[in-house]
Design a protein around this motif. Structure first.
Motif, PDB file in Angstrom:
ATOM      1  N   THR A 138     -39.184 -78.503  47.138  1.00 53.52           N
ATOM      2  CA  THR A 138     -39.058 -79.632  46.221  1.00 53.52           C
ATOM      3  C   THR A 138     -40.004 -80.764  46.589  1.00 53.52           C
ATOM      4  O   THR A 138     -40.295 -81.621  45.754  1.00 53.52           O
TER       5      THR A 138
ATOM      6  N   LYS B 246     -37.366 -75.274  45.370  1.00 50.71           N
ATOM      7  CA  LYS B 246     -37.069 -75.737  44.015  1.00 50.71           C
ATOM      8  C   LYS B 246     -35.972 -74.892  43.376  1.00 50.71           C
ATOM      9  O   LYS B 246     -35.052 -75.423  42.757  1.00 50.71           O
TER      10      LYS B 246
ATOM     11  N   GLN C 164     -33.615 -83.936  44.632  1.00 52.84           N
ATOM     12  CA  GLN C 164     -33.489 -84.337  43.230  1.00 52.84           C
ATOM     13  C   GLN C 164     -33.185 -85.832  43.075  1.00 52.84           C
ATOM     14  O   GLN C 164     -32.903 -86.301  41.980  1.00 52.84           O
TER      15      GLN C 164
ATOM     16  N   THR D 138     -36.300 -84.604  37.557  1.00 56.35           N
ATOM     17  CA  THR D 138     -35.866 -83.333  36.975  1.00 56.35           C
ATOM     18  C   THR D 138     -34.640 -83.535  36.070  1.00 56.35           C
ATOM     19  O   THR D 138     -34.464 -82.807  35.096  1.00 56.35           O
TER      20      THR D 138
ATOM     21  N   LYS E 260     -40.285 -87.964  31.326  1.00 58.77           N
ATOM     22  CA  LYS E 260     -40.272 -87.411  32.684  1.00 58.77           C
ATOM     23  C   LYS E 260     -41.433 -88.074  33.416  1.00 58.77           C
ATOM     24  O   LYS E 260     -42.554 -87.579  33.416  1.00 58.77           O
TER      25      LYS E 260
END
Length: 139
Positions: A8, A17, A60, A65, A79
Motif C-alpha cells: 500500500t 494492497k 488506508q 481509496t 480521488k
C-alpha cells in the motif's frame, strides 16, 4: 485475494494492497454493507461509520481509496491522488507538496460545480490527462 503483490506504500512492512482491500471489505461487512445497494441506501451516519472502519485498515488512512470506492459505487467525488494533486498544483501555480488531498478535491469539486460538469467525470479526465492517456471529451 488477487495476485497483486504491491504494498500500500513504500513504508517498511506496509501491507499488500490486496490484503488491505480484503480487510476493508471485511470492515464493510461488519458495518452491514454487503452490496452497492446497501451503500447507496445507507443513512449518512452509517456511511460515516463505514468510512471510519475503512480508514482504520492499515494503509488506508488517507481515505483516497475510500473516495474511489464511493466513486465506483456511483457517488460523485474526487480521488485526490498524486495525479489530481499534480494537476491542481500546476493549475494554481504551486508545488504538489503544497497542495493537500483535501484542498485538491475541494478545488476540483468547485470547478465541476461552477462549470456544470460531473465531478467524477472531471476527476477521471484529470487523471487521464496527467497519465498521458487520451481524455474523452464526451462528458
Amino acid at each position: 485475494m488477487t495476485n497483486n503483490r504491491k504494498p500500500t506504500s513504500t513504508s517498511k512492512g506496509a501491507p499488500l494492497k490486496a490484503a488491505a482491500i480484503h480487510e476493508a471489505a471485511v470492515q464493510l461487512r461488519e458495518q452491514g454493507i454487503n452490496s452497492t445497494y446497501d451503500l447507496l441506501n445507507a443513512a449518512p451516519s452509517k456511511i460515516e461509520e463505514a468510512k471510519k472502519a475503512w480508514i482504520s485498515v492499515p494503509g488506508q488512512r488517507s481515505g483516497i481509496t475510500w473516495n474511489y470506492f464511493l466513486m465506483l459505487a456511483g457517488i460523485g467525488g474526487v480521488k485526490a491522488d498524486r495525479m489530481v494533486i499534480r494537476f491542481v498544483a500546476d493549475a494554481i501555480g504551486s508545488a504538489p507538496e503544497n497542495v493537500s488531498p483535501t484542498d485538491a478535491a475541494t478545488l476540483v469539486k468547485a470547478v465541476a460545480e461552477k462549470s456544470g460538469r460531473n465531478v467524477t467525470h472531471l476527476d477521471h479526465a484529470i487523471w487521464r490527462f496527467e497519465s498521458g492517456r487520451p481524455v474523452n471529451q464526451q462528458h
